[in-house]
Design an enzyme around this catalytic site. Structure first.
Site: not given
Length: 184
Positions: A136-137, A128, A105, A163
């Site tokens: 946003c993850h 979001n 962040y 991912e």
């Protein structure tokens, strides 16, 4: 407003879009499985039927992505004008983080020119309207712990693992370098 369901092993997402959006992009919101949907979303369908091409393409890509395919997204079908200027800056910077990468962040705040705004960045990501498409993850705390996610931390972790982001035994991400970190 038309609602299209995207089924996945992580739960059902719902894409809210307008069929006659004029010159505005058609997608107004993506609801995560844990989000409260408006009552009219109860008639949502898995069919994209008369959806304009950008919506149909987005739904198709979401299905593939949530099935584990290494797909990318486009911002064009998303109505970002519904967000305040600061949130748009945060969301665009977050969107630029590639699959399999994470940032903090604080680094994201510094990247957008607001180095003391890590909490405001977290709040902007928490609101979001287009989760998963705007990933946003991919933002975590400075110590690698997950922070928050409207869909819940198990979903955030599952998306990151899908991912290829590794985790340590305490549940923190293990990366050699965070996205937006200054070169060492």
């Amino acid at each position: 407003m038309i609602y299209t369901i995207v089924r996945s092993r992580l739960g059902d997402l719902t894409v809210a879009w307008e069929s006659d959006s004029g010159t505005r992009p058609p997608v107004r919101r993506i609801y995560l499985p844990s989000d409260v949907r408006p009552p009219e979303a109860n008639v949502a369908s898995e069919e994209v039927g008369a959806a304009p091409e950008p919506v149909a393409a987005l739904v198709h890509r979401l299905k593939g992505y949530l099935a584990g395919e290494p797909l990318t997204f486009d911002l064009a079908p998303l109505d970002l004008d519904m967000c305040a200027a600061f949130q748009q800056r945060v969301l665009r910077a977050e969107f630029a983080i590639p699959r399999g990468e994470v940032t903090t962040y604080g680094l994201l705040a510094a990247h957008i020119g607001a180095p003391r705004a890590a909490r405001a960045v977290g709040s902007a990501l928490g609101r979001n309207p287009f989760p998963v498409v705007i990933p946003c993850h991919r933002a975590v705390h400075a110590d690698g712990t997950l922070g928050g996610f409207r869909g819940g931390l198990p979903m955030k972790r599952a998306l990151l693992e899908m991912e290829g982001v590794p985790f340590d035994s305490k549940g923190a991400v293990r990366v050699s370098r965070y996205w937006y970190a200054p070169p060492s």
